[in-house]
Design a protein around this motif. Structure first.
Motif, PDB file in Angstrom:
ATOM      1  N   THR A 218       5.413  -3.699   1.694  1.00  0.00           N
ATOM      2  CA  THR A 218       4.595  -3.050   1.113  1.00  0.00           C
ATOM      3  C   THR A 218       4.907  -1.451   0.916  1.00  0.00           C
ATOM      4  OG1 THR A 218       2.982  -4.320   1.669  1.00  0.00           O
ATOM      5  CG2 THR A 218       2.291  -2.189   0.989  1.00  0.00           C
ATOM      6  N   ARG A 219       5.314  -0.811   2.299  1.00  0.00           N
ATOM      7  CA  ARG A 219       5.860   0.585   2.243  1.00  0.00           C
ATOM      8  C   ARG A 219       7.184   0.747   1.267  1.00  0.00           C
ATOM      9  NH1 ARG A 219       3.165  -0.559   6.977  1.00  0.00           N
ATOM     10  NH2 ARG A 219       1.969   1.138   7.895  1.00  0.00           N
ATOM     11  N   SER A 220       7.867  -0.088   1.300  1.00  0.00           N
ATOM     12  CA  SER A 220       9.173  -0.064   0.547  1.00  0.00           C
ATOM     13  C   SER A 220       8.908  -0.083  -0.922  1.00  0.00           C
ATOM     14  CB  SER A 220      10.398  -0.933   0.929  1.00  0.00           C
ATOM     15  OG  SER A 220       9.903  -2.240   0.858  1.00  0.00           O
ATOM     16  N   VAL A 221       7.970  -0.999  -1.301  1.00  0.00           N
ATOM     17  CA  VAL A 221       7.583  -1.269  -2.789  1.00  0.00           C
ATOM     18  C   VAL A 221       6.791  -0.033  -3.194  1.00  0.00           C
ATOM     19  CG1 VAL A 221       5.921  -2.699  -4.256  1.00  0.00           C
ATOM     20  CG2 VAL A 221       7.822  -3.870  -2.447  1.00  0.00           C
ATOM     21  N   CYS A 222       6.206   0.523  -2.184  1.00  0.00           N
ATOM     22  CA  CYS A 222       5.248   1.703  -3.003  1.00  0.00           C
ATOM     23  C   CYS A 222       6.326   2.935  -3.026  1.00  0.00           C
ATOM     24  CB  CYS A 222       4.054   2.092  -2.001  1.00  0.00           C
ATOM     25  SG  CYS A 222       2.466   0.960  -1.959  1.00  0.00           S
ATOM     26  N   ALA A 223       7.206   3.082  -2.033  1.00  0.00           N
ATOM     27  CA  ALA A 223       8.027   4.130  -2.188  1.00  0.00           C
ATOM     28  C   ALA A 223       8.751   4.101  -3.528  1.00  0.00           C
ATOM     29  CB  ALA A 223       9.093   4.165  -0.930  1.00  0.00           C
ATOM     30  N   ALA A 224       9.253   2.677  -3.900  1.00  0.00           N
ATOM     31  CA  ALA A 224      10.110   2.315  -4.790  1.00  0.00           C
ATOM     32  C   ALA A 224       9.316   2.804  -6.329  1.00  0.00           C
ATOM     33  CB  ALA A 224      10.670   1.042  -5.229  1.00  0.00           C
ATOM     34  N   ALA A 225       7.851   2.628  -6.224  1.00  0.00           N
ATOM     35  CA  ALA A 225       7.222   3.124  -7.302  1.00  0.00           C
ATOM     36  C   ALA A 225       6.884   4.623  -7.280  1.00  0.00           C
ATOM     37  CB  ALA A 225       5.863   2.518  -7.253  1.00  0.00           C
ATOM     38  N   GLY A 226       7.244   5.338  -6.270  1.00  0.00           N
ATOM     39  CA  GLY A 226       7.170   6.841  -6.248  1.00  0.00           C
ATOM     40  C   GLY A 226       6.089   7.400  -5.552  1.00  0.00           C
ATOM     41  N   PHE A 227       5.545   6.626  -4.755  1.00  0.00           N
ATOM     42  CA  PHE A 227       4.325   7.199  -4.014  1.00  0.00           C
ATOM     43  C   PHE A 227       4.316   6.658  -2.600  1.00  0.00           C
ATOM     44  CE2 PHE A 227       2.552   3.412  -5.776  1.00  0.00           C
ATOM     45  CZ  PHE A 227       1.682   2.880  -4.751  1.00  0.00           C
ATOM     46  N   THR A 228       3.806   7.479  -1.666  1.00  0.00           N
ATOM     47  CA  THR A 228       3.724   6.984  -0.234  1.00  0.00           C
ATOM     48  C   THR A 228       2.157   6.537  -0.197  1.00  0.00           C
ATOM     49  OG1 THR A 228       4.969   8.629   0.625  1.00  0.00           O
ATOM     50  CG2 THR A 228       3.484   7.520   2.392  1.00  0.00           C
ATOM     51  N   PRO A 229       1.659   5.337   0.236  1.00  0.00           N
ATOM     52  CA  PRO A 229       0.461   4.697   0.092  1.00  0.00           C
ATOM     53  C   PRO A 229      -0.493   5.334   1.271  1.00  0.00           C
ATOM     54  CG  PRO A 229       1.767   3.254   1.215  1.00  0.00           C
ATOM     55  CD  PRO A 229       2.707   4.382   0.663  1.00  0.00           C
ATOM     56  N   ASP A 230      -1.621   5.839   0.710  1.00  0.00           N
ATOM     57  CA  ASP A 230      -2.694   6.339   1.772  1.00  0.00           C
ATOM     58  C   ASP A 230      -3.280   5.157   2.501  1.00  0.00           C
ATOM     59  OD1 ASP A 230      -4.594   7.709   3.199  1.00  0.00           O
ATOM     60  OD2 ASP A 230      -5.773   7.913   1.224  1.00  0.00           O
ATOM     61  N   ILE A 231      -2.661   5.079   3.711  1.00  0.00           N
ATOM     62  CA  ILE A 231      -3.068   3.626   4.288  1.00  0.00           C
ATOM     63  C   ILE A 231      -4.514   4.032   5.456  1.00  0.00           C
ATOM     64  CG2 ILE A 231      -2.401   2.028   6.170  1.00  0.00           C
ATOM     65  CD1 ILE A 231       0.761   2.582   5.181  1.00  0.00           C
TER      66      ILE A 231
END
Length: 312
Positions: A218-231
């Motif tokens: 999940t973290r890597s997918v969000c990074a690839a989409a251009g953002f760091t998720p607010d977990i």
């Protein structure tokens, strides 16, 4: 140290400690993985070095690093371990198969999505075989596989998993598990045919731990989409995660392997826009054990269970 003797022997248990040090990178992590003290690990390595007459570790600041001789030995260690597994497989094939106990180590969503069909098929095919299941993920899963506590490992490719080129294991891919976006009922994007992940950058996220396979993906997918998720919520249980999404506490990525858990929940599961986020699921045994007839049956039924899921 004394020069190498033509009649030197190797204690395979000590060799296992050296192999684990190569994987873990420190005495403390090696000790934790093998349920030993750091002192005991050091003693085992020192004894192996004395057996062989060559240095195996050297100081590196506060820790240790492997010597060139240790790396030469480890290349042979992989061959030795594989040959022992072949011997085990030949003995199993010599006698009647289908008896005894096999332990399968698997990640949580794999247990939910793959193992029920696998276990049912094995009960019909090999009724005298006992199959035990252990929930585990890399790297601990492969430490258990190396040590014989696990016979078959089902895992996901991510940073903590061994590389495809690791000669210690015989592996094969089972399926590509797609992750869908889970949204609360009434979410503005819930009616979309596909959800652009970038539009969820400002949302609170529900994600498993960074060391877990799905949390890492999940973290890597969000990074690839251009953002760091607010977990906001660190949740490793899929039913609990779905409950929080349903309650409006955040959004998440959910693997299709666990979809049966969510059929009665009021949440929207939508594919991500573009190339779908996914993870590769594979099965591995110790190199040389691929000829074991019982382990072969387990792997065959895992392949069948995975194949049945692919059209969905």
């Amino acid at each position: 140290m004394e020069p190498l003797s033509a009649a030197f022997t190797i204690d395979l248990r000590r060799l296992t400690v050296l192999r684990e040090l190569q994987r873990r990178g420190s005495l403390a992590r090696t000790a934790q993985a093998l349920h030993l003290t750091p002192s005991a690990v050091s003693q085992q390595l020192a004894a192996l070095a004395r057996e062989l007459g060559v240095p195996l570790t050297e100081r590196d600041g506060r820790g240790v690093r492997l010597t060139g001789q240790a790396r030469v030995l480890l290349a042979h260690a992989d061959v030795i371990a594989a040959q022992l597994e072949r011997a085990r497989a030949d003995l199993a094939a010599y006698t009647e198969g289908g008896r005894g106990t096999v332990t399968v180590g698997c990640f949580s969503s794999g247990i939910l999505g793959l193992l029920p069909a696998t276990l049912r098929a094995l009960r019909e095919r090999l009724p005298r075989l006992r199959v035990d299941v252990v929930e585990a993920e890399p790297p601990d899963l492969f430490t258990a596989l190396d040590g014989g506590q696990v016979d078959v490992a089902v895992a996901v490719d991510f940073a903590a998993a061994p590389p495809h080129t690791d000669r210690r294991y015989t592996r094969e891919n089972l399926l590509t598990d797609v992750l869908d976006v889970a949204l609360p009922p009434g979410h503005p994007l819930a009616d979309r045919a596909a959800v652009p992940l970038r539009e969820l950058a400002a949302e609170p996220w529900i994600v498993g731990g960074a060391m877990s396979c799905c949390g890492a993906v999940t973290r890597s997918v969000c990074a690839a989409a251009g953002f760091t998720p607010d977990i906001r919520h660190d949740i490793g249980d899929w039913a609990a995660l779905a409950a929080l999404v349903e309650a409006g506490a955040g959004v998440a990525l959910v693997p299709r392997l666990v979809r049966p858990l969510h059929v009665h929940r009021a949440l929207a599961l939508r594919p991500a826009e573009g190339e779908p986020p996914s993870r590769n699921v594979f099965v591995a045994v110790r190199a040389g054990a691929e000829g074991d007839p019982v382990l072969g049956a387990v792997r065959e039924e895992l392949r069948a269970a995975a194949a049945a899921l692919v059209p969905a």
